[in-house]
Design an enzyme around this catalytic site. Sequence first.
Site, PDB file in Angstrom:
ATOM      1  N   ASP A  36      -6.313   3.459 -13.609  1.00  0.00           N
ATOM      2  CA  ASP A  36      -4.974   3.270 -12.403  1.00  0.00           C
ATOM      3  C   ASP A  36      -3.942   2.204 -13.194  1.00  0.00           C
ATOM      4  O   ASP A  36      -4.262   1.216 -13.425  1.00  0.00           O
ATOM      5  CB  ASP A  36      -4.985   2.847 -11.039  1.00  0.00           C
ATOM      6  CG  ASP A  36      -4.712   2.405 -10.717  1.00  0.00           C
ATOM      7  OD1 ASP A  36      -3.359   2.607 -10.046  1.00  0.00           O
ATOM      8  OD2 ASP A  36      -4.803   2.045  -9.285  1.00  0.00           O
ATOM      9  N   ALA A  60       2.886   7.867 -15.760  1.00  0.00           N
ATOM     10  CA  ALA A  60       4.546   6.250 -14.731  1.00  0.00           C
ATOM     11  C   ALA A  60       4.567   7.495 -13.210  1.00  0.00           C
ATOM     12  O   ALA A  60       4.394   7.681 -12.940  1.00  0.00           O
ATOM     13  CB  ALA A  60       5.539   6.996 -15.259  1.00  0.00           C
ATOM     14  N   TYR A 125      13.668   2.957 -11.636  1.00  0.00           N
ATOM     15  CA  TYR A 125      13.374   3.765 -12.378  1.00  0.00           C
ATOM     16  C   TYR A 125      13.682   3.017 -13.890  1.00  0.00           C
ATOM     17  O   TYR A 125      12.574   2.656 -14.726  1.00  0.00           O
ATOM     18  CB  TYR A 125      13.419   5.099 -12.298  1.00  0.00           C
ATOM     19  CG  TYR A 125      12.786   5.997 -12.854  1.00  0.00           C
ATOM     20  CD1 TYR A 125      10.983   6.072 -12.918  1.00  0.00           C
ATOM     21  CD2 TYR A 125      13.613   7.111 -14.236  1.00  0.00           C
ATOM     22  CE1 TYR A 125      10.556   6.769 -14.202  1.00  0.00           C
ATOM     23  CE2 TYR A 125      12.476   8.073 -14.969  1.00  0.00           C
ATOM     24  CZ  TYR A 125      11.311   7.848 -14.803  1.00  0.00           C
ATOM     25  OH  TYR A 125      10.893   8.704 -15.766  1.00  0.00           O
ATOM     26  N   LYS A 129      11.285   1.770 -16.327  1.00  0.00           N
ATOM     27  CA  LYS A 129      10.337   2.327 -17.291  1.00  0.00           C
ATOM     28  C   LYS A 129      11.021   1.124 -18.720  1.00  0.00           C
ATOM     29  O   LYS A 129       9.972   1.283 -19.666  1.00  0.00           O
ATOM     30  CB  LYS A 129      11.393   3.992 -17.747  1.00  0.00           C
ATOM     31  CG  LYS A 129      10.751   4.312 -16.274  1.00  0.00           C
ATOM     32  CD  LYS A 129       9.318   4.598 -17.028  1.00  0.00           C
ATOM     33  CE  LYS A 129       9.170   5.460 -18.640  1.00  0.00           C
ATOM     34  NZ  LYS A 129       7.654   5.785 -18.270  1.00  0.00           N
TER      35      LYS A 129
HETATM   36  N1  LIG Z   1       9.675  14.598 -15.740  1.00  0.00           N
HETATM   37  C1  LIG Z   1      11.113  14.263 -16.570  1.00  0.00           C
HETATM   38  O1  LIG Z   1      11.888  15.075 -16.666  1.00  0.00           O
HETATM   39  C2  LIG Z   1      10.967  12.708 -17.223  1.00  0.00           C
HETATM   40  C3  LIG Z   1      12.112  13.103 -18.639  1.00  0.00           C
HETATM   41  C4  LIG Z   1      12.247  11.731 -19.860  1.00  0.00           C
HETATM   42  C5  LIG Z   1      11.228  10.760 -19.358  1.00  0.00           C
HETATM   43  N2  LIG Z   1       9.714  11.119 -18.781  1.00  0.00           N
HETATM   44  C6  LIG Z   1       8.422  10.135 -18.841  1.00  0.00           C
HETATM   45  O2  LIG Z   1       7.775  10.237 -19.411  1.00  0.00           O
HETATM   46  C7  LIG Z   1       6.099  11.119 -19.404  1.00  0.00           C
HETATM   47  C8  LIG Z   1       5.536  11.773 -18.304  1.00  0.00           C
HETATM   48  O3  LIG Z   1       6.349  12.492 -17.442  1.00  0.00           O
HETATM   49  P1  LIG Z   1       5.841  13.615 -16.321  1.00  0.00           P
HETATM   50  O4  LIG Z   1       7.176  14.572 -16.558  1.00  0.00           O
HETATM   51  O5  LIG Z   1       5.059  14.410 -17.184  1.00  0.00           O
HETATM   52  O6  LIG Z   1       6.037  13.050 -14.927  1.00  0.00           O
HETATM   53  P2  LIG Z   1       4.543  13.037 -14.079  1.00  0.00           P
HETATM   54  O7  LIG Z   1       4.433  14.873 -13.344  1.00  0.00           O
HETATM   55  O8  LIG Z   1       5.101  12.960 -12.310  1.00  0.00           O
HETATM   56  O9  LIG Z   1       3.300  12.821 -14.253  1.00  0.00           O
HETATM   57  C9  LIG Z   1       3.101  11.116 -14.191  1.00  0.00           C
HETATM   58  C10 LIG Z   1       1.639  11.589 -14.089  1.00  0.00           C
HETATM   59  O10 LIG Z   1       1.665   9.938 -13.775  1.00  0.00           O
HETATM   60  C11 LIG Z   1       0.200   9.694 -13.111  1.00  0.00           C
HETATM   61  N3  LIG Z   1       0.152   8.419 -12.075  1.00  0.00           N
HETATM   62  C12 LIG Z   1       1.133   8.014 -11.502  1.00  0.00           C
HETATM   63  N4  LIG Z   1       0.848   6.837 -11.289  1.00  0.00           N
HETATM   64  C13 LIG Z   1      -0.284   6.045 -11.520  1.00  0.00           C
HETATM   65  C14 LIG Z   1      -1.063   5.273 -11.502  1.00  0.00           C
HETATM   66  N5  LIG Z   1      -0.877   4.134 -11.148  1.00  0.00           N
HETATM   67  N6  LIG Z   1      -1.963   5.133 -13.003  1.00  0.00           N
HETATM   68  C15 LIG Z   1      -2.067   6.208 -13.838  1.00  0.00           C
HETATM   69  N7  LIG Z   1      -0.798   7.759 -13.826  1.00  0.00           N
HETATM   70  C16 LIG Z   1      -0.691   7.082 -12.751  1.00  0.00           C
HETATM   71  C17 LIG Z   1       0.964  10.654 -11.800  1.00  0.00           C
HETATM   72  O11 LIG Z   1      -1.204  10.708 -11.313  1.00  0.00           O
HETATM   73  P3  LIG Z   1      -0.539  11.484  -9.972  1.00  0.00           P
HETATM   74  O12 LIG Z   1      -0.405  12.208  -9.512  1.00  0.00           O
HETATM   75  O13 LIG Z   1      -1.759  11.365  -9.286  1.00  0.00           O
HETATM   76  O14 LIG Z   1       0.344  10.303  -8.992  1.00  0.00           O
HETATM   77  C18 LIG Z   1       0.966  11.745 -12.755  1.00  0.00           C
HETATM   78  O15 LIG Z   1       0.228  12.894 -12.950  1.00  0.00           O
HETATM   79  C19 LIG Z   1       7.016   9.581 -18.302  1.00  0.00           C
HETATM   80  O16 LIG Z   1       6.665   8.267 -18.655  1.00  0.00           O
HETATM   81  C20 LIG Z   1       8.023   9.364 -17.755  1.00  0.00           C
HETATM   82  O17 LIG Z   1       8.437   7.995 -17.330  1.00  0.00           O
HETATM   83  C21 LIG Z   1      10.496  11.832 -18.010  1.00  0.00           C
END
Ligand SMILES: NC(=O)c1ccc[n+]([C@@H]2O[C@H](COP(=O)([O-])OP(=O)(O)OC[C@H]3O[C@@H](n4cnc5c(N)ncnc54)[C@H](OP(=O)(O)O)[C@@H]3O)[C@@H](O)[C@H]2O)c1
Length: 282
Positions: A36, A60, A125, A129
């Site tokens: 976490d 995140a 957000y 980040k």
């Molecule tokens: N999605 C986009 O379009 C996008 C764009 C640019 C950059 N990013 C970056 O890419 C990365 C991956 O994003 P993604 O799209 O794979 O997002 P995602 O599907 O929302 O996955 C994020 C993961 O982080 C976990 N998380 C949330 N709170 C947490 C905590 N307190 N401790 C540990 N884990 C935690 C969540 O787990 P739970 O489900 O258990 O909460 C989830 O599995 C992130 O760093 C994001 O900022 C994403």
Amino acid sequence: MRILITGAAGQLGSDLVRHCTEAGDDVIACTSAQLDLGHRDSVARAITGARPDVVVNAGAWTAVDACETDPDKAWRINALGVRWVTDAARTAGAHVIQVSTDYVFDGTKPEPYVEWDPTNPTSAYGRSKLGGEKEVDPAHAIVRTAWVCGAHGSNMVKTVLGLADRPELAFVDDQRGSPTFTADLAPAIRRLAVDRFPGTFHVTNQGEVSWFGFVQEILGQAGHDPGIVRPIRTADLDPPRPAPRPANSVLDNAVFRLAGLPLLPHYRESLDRLLQELGATS
Ligand SMILES: NC(=O)c1ccc[n+]([C@@H]2O[C@H](COP(=O)([O-])OP(=O)(O)OC[C@H]3O[C@@H](n4cnc5c(N)ncnc54)[C@H](OP(=O)(O)O)[C@@H]3O)[C@@H](O)[C@H]2O)c1
């Protein structure tokens, strides 16, 4: 390589676990229940206990609009959480790759953003980040990506497939970016991990499009009528979204280009592959 992946149940985390496992790595997949980011002890226990060679922080709080109403939660997970990761990684002697976002930019630059452009986030957000980026040691790596789509979790591709039976859809035509597919992003991140590349990297699929244009392509490639979607402006969204989005999210993958690293394919090729994986091609 012994690699610990946070956020292992997320879109990117799932494909990182899959790709690194297939590549023969010793993978420690940590969901938020196992690591976490909001709790120093939880992060320290997971990382120092596993003693990985590399930590990829793909976890995140990604609920962009919700971050506006609870900025402290955003700071705690997306910024302070990275401090706990880097601190534990130092103790374990692990290299860190921090995953970051196009939202660190304000989107007003007319051209694609290079890694050295000044940041200026406009959302809670994005600010959180950017705070996370500042916690990363210079010898470690930051991977900024954008418009992430994968087979796991929710994203624009899945949203559009779920709406494809509606008579009409409206999507904004004044926000541009490069849709980026986790099936391509995961191998690129692993490559940076294997060779311990330091510094900031923009890693997206090639090509750029507006959300309106992307929705048309998803509908067309999936055998639906692209004519059901009409373009609107961000200012016409009713109600407006709580968090501002950058108008220009296009990231020039300048370091990959200049360092001779292989660029990711055009997003259209990868969209086709994801639609096939989802069983949604025409
Ligand atoms: N999605 C986009 O379009 C996008 C764009 C640019 C950059 N990013 C970056 O890419 C990365 C991956 O994003 P993604 O799209 O794979 O997002 P995602 O599907 O929302 O996955 C994020 C993961 O982080 C976990 N998380 C949330 N709170 C947490 C905590 N307190 N401790 C540990 N884990 C935690 C969540 O787990 P739970 O489900 O258990 O909460 C989830 O599995 C992130 O760093 C994001 O900022 C994403």
